[in-house]
Design a protein around this motif. Structure first.
Motif, PDB file in Angstrom:
ATOM      1  N   MET A   1      30.810  -1.841   3.351  1.00 33.97           N
ATOM      2  CA  MET A   1      31.843  -0.881   3.695  1.00 33.97           C
ATOM      3  C   MET A   1      33.123  -1.281   2.969  1.00 33.97           C
ATOM      4  O   MET A   1      33.470  -2.453   2.915  1.00 33.97           O
ATOM      5  N   LYS A   2      33.818  -0.287   2.443  1.00 32.42           N
ATOM      6  CA  LYS A   2      35.108  -0.528   1.795  1.00 32.42           C
ATOM      7  C   LYS A   2      36.204   0.105   2.657  1.00 32.42           C
ATOM      8  O   LYS A   2      36.088   1.256   3.073  1.00 32.42           O
ATOM      9  N   VAL A   3      37.253  -0.702   2.907  1.00 34.98           N
ATOM     10  CA  VAL A   3      38.355  -0.273   3.764  1.00 34.98           C
ATOM     11  C   VAL A   3      39.663  -0.421   3.010  1.00 34.98           C
ATOM     12  O   VAL A   3      39.897  -1.442   2.343  1.00 34.98           O
ATOM     13  N   LEU A   4      40.506   0.593   3.135  1.00 36.20           N
ATOM     14  CA  LEU A   4      41.854   0.525   2.585  1.00 36.20           C
ATOM     15  C   LEU A   4      42.833   0.637   3.745  1.00 36.20           C
ATOM     16  O   LEU A   4      42.822   1.627   4.477  1.00 36.20           O
ATOM     17  N   TYR A   5      43.638  -0.411   3.925  1.00 38.82           N
ATOM     18  CA  TYR A   5      44.674  -0.419   4.959  1.00 38.82           C
ATOM     19  C   TYR A   5      45.965   0.099   4.341  1.00 38.82           C
ATOM     20  O   TYR A   5      46.385  -0.358   3.273  1.00 38.82           O
ATOM     21  N   ILE A   6      46.589   1.061   5.017  1.00 42.22           N
ATOM     22  CA  ILE A   6      47.804   1.689   4.515  1.00 42.22           C
ATOM     23  C   ILE A   6      48.966   1.437   5.472  1.00 42.22           C
ATOM     24  O   ILE A   6      48.843   1.643   6.679  1.00 42.22           O
ATOM     25  N   CYS A   7      50.069   1.000   4.908  1.00 40.44           N
ATOM     26  CA  CYS A   7      51.344   0.904   5.622  1.00 40.44           C
ATOM     27  C   CYS A   7      52.388   1.348   4.604  1.00 40.44           C
ATOM     28  O   CYS A   7      52.238   1.086   3.415  1.00 40.44           O
ATOM     29  N   THR A   8      53.418   1.993   5.038  1.00 38.24           N
ATOM     30  CA  THR A   8      54.380   2.579   4.113  1.00 38.24           C
ATOM     31  C   THR A   8      54.829   1.601   3.034  1.00 38.24           C
ATOM     32  O   THR A   8      54.773   1.899   1.847  1.00 38.24           O
ATOM     33  N   HIS A   9      55.258   0.396   3.432  1.00 39.75           N
ATOM     34  CA  HIS A   9      55.827  -0.546   2.463  1.00 39.75           C
ATOM     35  C   HIS A   9      54.842  -1.599   1.961  1.00 39.75           C
ATOM     36  O   HIS A   9      55.145  -2.325   1.024  1.00 39.75           O
TER      37      HIS A   9
END
Length: 156
Positions: A1-9
């Motif tokens: 599984m590939k996961v991309l964690y997103i946070c504004t900065h």
């Protein structure tokens, strides 16, 4: 599984999620992190407290989600409320998207001890969430089954 964690900065929480996931998942999950408006630097206390927790910080960097057009994550997880409300780039269209909001320990004002407690608590919570995600990842589910499992997980 590939996961991309997103946070504004992409300088603290998403970076910590990336580092912890990659270390704890041992290849069952491949994690990256990015931001819609990256700061360009990783918060020094994030690095300090990851290292204190014996989590590798090698290669961590603050970067734009535009760098991940070819990554094709199975799962995009927003970890700050601002990022949750943003429209993701079109190339994340087939990814399952969930929100795992966390308070930002880099925003804690006060003593060094208060900041340390905040970072340690955030890291502990990330480890709990990653452990639950790892159980799901090891099942090798179809996208529909994955979405159902994640819905149960986020309802807890």
């Amino acid at each position: 599984m590939k996961v991309l964690y997103i946070c504004t900065h992409n300088r603290c929480r998403s970076i910590m999620f990336e580092a912890i996931t990659n270390q704890l998942a041992k290849g069952h999950i491949i994690a990256q992190s990015a931001g819609s408006h990256p700061a360009g630097i990783v918060h020094p206390l994030a690095l300090r407290y990851l290292q204190e927790s014996n989590i590798s910080v090698e290669g961590l960097q603050s970067q734009s989600w535009e760098a991940f057009e070819n990554f094709k994550p199975d799962l995009v997880i927003t970890v700050c409320d601002a990022a949750a409300g943003e429209t993701c780039p079109v190339w994340f269209g087939n990814s399952i998207k969930i929100h795992w909001g966390l308070s930002d320990p880099s925003q804690i004002e006060g003593s060094d001890e208060a900041k340390a407690l905040g970072f340690r608590a955030c890291i502990a919570e990330i480890k709990k969430r990653v452990a639950k995600l790892l159980v799901i990842a090891e099942k090798e589910l179809s996208p529909a089954e994955l979405k159902d499992e994640l819905a149960k997980l986020t309802a807890q």
